[in-house]
Design a protein around this motif. Structure first.
Motif, PDB file in Angstrom:
ATOM      1  N   ALA A 193      75.548  45.558 -34.149  1.00 16.72           N
ATOM      2  CA  ALA A 193      76.801  44.905 -33.734  1.00 16.72           C
ATOM      3  C   ALA A 193      78.025  45.747 -34.088  1.00 16.72           C
ATOM      4  O   ALA A 193      79.044  45.708 -33.391  1.00 16.72           O
ATOM      5  CB  ALA A 193      76.902  43.528 -34.381  1.00 16.72           C
ATOM      6  N   PHE A 226      76.375  39.926 -30.021  1.00 17.24           N
ATOM      7  CA  PHE A 226      77.398  39.982 -31.069  1.00 17.24           C
ATOM      8  C   PHE A 226      78.052  41.356 -31.171  1.00 17.24           C
ATOM      9  O   PHE A 226      77.405  42.393 -31.019  1.00 17.24           O
ATOM     10  CB  PHE A 226      76.790  39.621 -32.426  1.00 17.24           C
ATOM     11  N   ASP A 230      82.146  39.226 -34.504  1.00 18.99           N
ATOM     12  CA  ASP A 230      81.231  38.077 -34.556  1.00 18.99           C
ATOM     13  C   ASP A 230      80.447  38.067 -35.866  1.00 18.99           C
ATOM     14  O   ASP A 230      80.259  37.019 -36.485  1.00 18.99           O
ATOM     15  CB  ASP A 230      80.244  38.119 -33.375  1.00 18.99           C
TER      16      ASP A 230
END
Length: 457
Positions: A193, A226, A230
């Motif tokens: 991510a 994500f 996030d």
């Protein structure tokens, strides 16, 4: 001695860097509510900067840079970092916003980075100072996206298909949740991510979309496409994050032995407040248990707390401030240079046979009564710009400090100096101190600051 007097000293040392020479009378005349109100009073934020101008923007790693250019860059960087270091220490000493600087000092060790770029160091230092009493979410996001942190933990090299897990691991282990609250798979998924998070040469945060892994990730039981934002938001949803941060704050500001029931109550309120740092600190300092006897005079001052405390009580003009870093190195706490990403240890780790002796001698050295005498041991840390034993011994230059003893005499006249300098003066053997004094306030203060009891707060 009146409990309120001791409590005032306790509060000024824990919520700041001890009483300033002009506050001596306040210790006995003001009540705790008044001092608390003053501590939480905020003023207009002023950033810390270095004074030495930047040179031509050529990178140290630039293949076109000559050896001479690299040496010049290194020299300027070191000078600017030393200026940041001392200016941070000066803020701790002089600022009326003692709590801001004290908790910024805490965050400086919590969000530990160690890079040579003074521009990036200056940026991070001012982020943690400006956001120190605000919302932990804002602080976490800004620190995580700072070039200093992204560089130190290699996220600039974190790219799709080749994820680098350093930042993802440390943001969970050291900055938010603590060990045991995530899995190795969570680290791998978080690293994916954070792919693409980086910065440009000016230090501006960049989300490099071409380098970002857009695939689905599963993190802490949630699944989605994500990105880094996030992941941080999911981390903040975890109550373990509030508990981890509260525990670290409690062990730094209250007692190194955690009280699980107190921490549980504080962390629940911290979580419910949406991570309001200022409210957490007020809850701690305004509670009756903060002033329990077991919490007073039980913490060993870190070298920075020791220096700032002396500088607040002794009005001084430091002629060669760059030489203060020598003492920081020798005592193991050089600002901007934590030993690793976990920051500095605390408590008894500050004291060994060598550092204790130097700690006890510093009041005499800085007052000009004793020359610096120190021989580097085989196990001394030679990093932080000290590459050889000869270099270390040659760099023992006195900071050349001029102390305004007339102000000290005026502030402490007709008073027992030990009551104002030692947090728990009842533990002090004042007869032993008096044996080495000529009965002047100057010698009395120097001798009191040279006692083991002065090392505690």
């Amino acid at each position: 001695m009146a409990a309120s007097f001791i409590n005032n000293k306790h509060l000024l040392w824990r919520a700041g860097f001890g009483p300033e020479i002009g506050q001596v009378n306040d210790l006995k005349t003001k009540n705790i509510k008044t001092i608390l109100k003053e501590i939480f009073n905020e003023e207009t934020f002023s950033p810390i900067v270095y004074e030495t101008p930047d040179i031509e923007p050529i990178e140290y790693t630039d293949p076109k840079a000559t050896a001479e250019q690299k040496r010049e860059i290194q020299k300027i960087n070191q000078k600017q970092n030393n200026e940041l270091n001392f200016n941070f220490l000066k803020k701790m000493t002089d600022s009326k916003e003692q709590l801001r600087e004290k908790i910024a000092f805490f965050w400086h060790g919590h969000f530990a980075t160690r890079i040579n770029n003074p521009k990036f160091n200056q940026q991070l230092l001012n982020i943690i100072r400006e956001k120190s009493l605000g919302n932990f979410k804002d602080l976490l996001f800004e620190v995580s996206q700072s070039p200093s942190m992204l560089s130190f933990l290699n996220n600039q090299q974190n790219k799709k298909d080749h994820p680098n897990e350093n930042f993802a691991r440390e943001v969970m282990e050291l900055f938010t949740m603590g060990r045991g609250n995530y899995t190795e798979k969570d680290i791998r998924e978080a690293a994916r991510a954070f792919t693409g998070w980086g910065f440009d040469k000016e230090g501006n945060f960049n989300e490099r979309k071409k380098l970002h892994d857009t695939g689905t990730k599963t993190f802490l039981g949630k699944t989605g496409n994500f990105n880094g934002d996030d992941i941080l938001n999911i981390i903040l949803e975890q109550k373990s994050t509030a508990e981890f941060i509260t525990t670290k704050i409690y062990t730094f500001f209250v007692n190194e032995k955690p009280d699980s029931s107190r921490i549980k109550d504080l962390s629940q309120d911290f979580y419910q407040s949406g991570y309001n740092i200022k409210k957490l600190m007020h809850d701690i300092f305004s509670s009756s248990w903060f002033y329990d006897k077991k919490n007073i005079g039980n913490r060993i001052k870190s070298p920075t707390e020791l220096f700032a405390g002396m500088m607040r009580m002794l009005p001084m003009n430091i002629q060669n401030p760059e030489n203060i870093t020598v003492y920081q190195r020798l005592l193991g706490q050089m600002l901007l240079y934590p030993p690793n990403v976990a920051g500095w240890p605390n408590g008894k780790s500050w004291i060994d046979s060598s550092t204790l002796m130097l700690r006890l001698q510093i009041p005499q050295i800085w007052s000009g009564l004793r020359p610096m005498e120190y021989t580097a041991r085989e196990d001394d840390d030679m990093d932080m710009g000290m590459k050889s034993r000869n270099a270390l011994n040659k760099s023992f230059k006195n900071p050349n400090i001029i102390i305004d003893w007339s102000k000290v005499d005026q502030a402490l006249a007709q008073k027992k100096a030990e009551d104002y300098l030692i947090v728990n003066s009842e533990s002090l053997d004042i007869n032993t101190v008096n044996q080495f004094s000529d009965k002047s306030i100057k010698m009395n203060v120097i001798n009191l600051m040279s006692t083991p009891e002065y090392q505690l707060m």
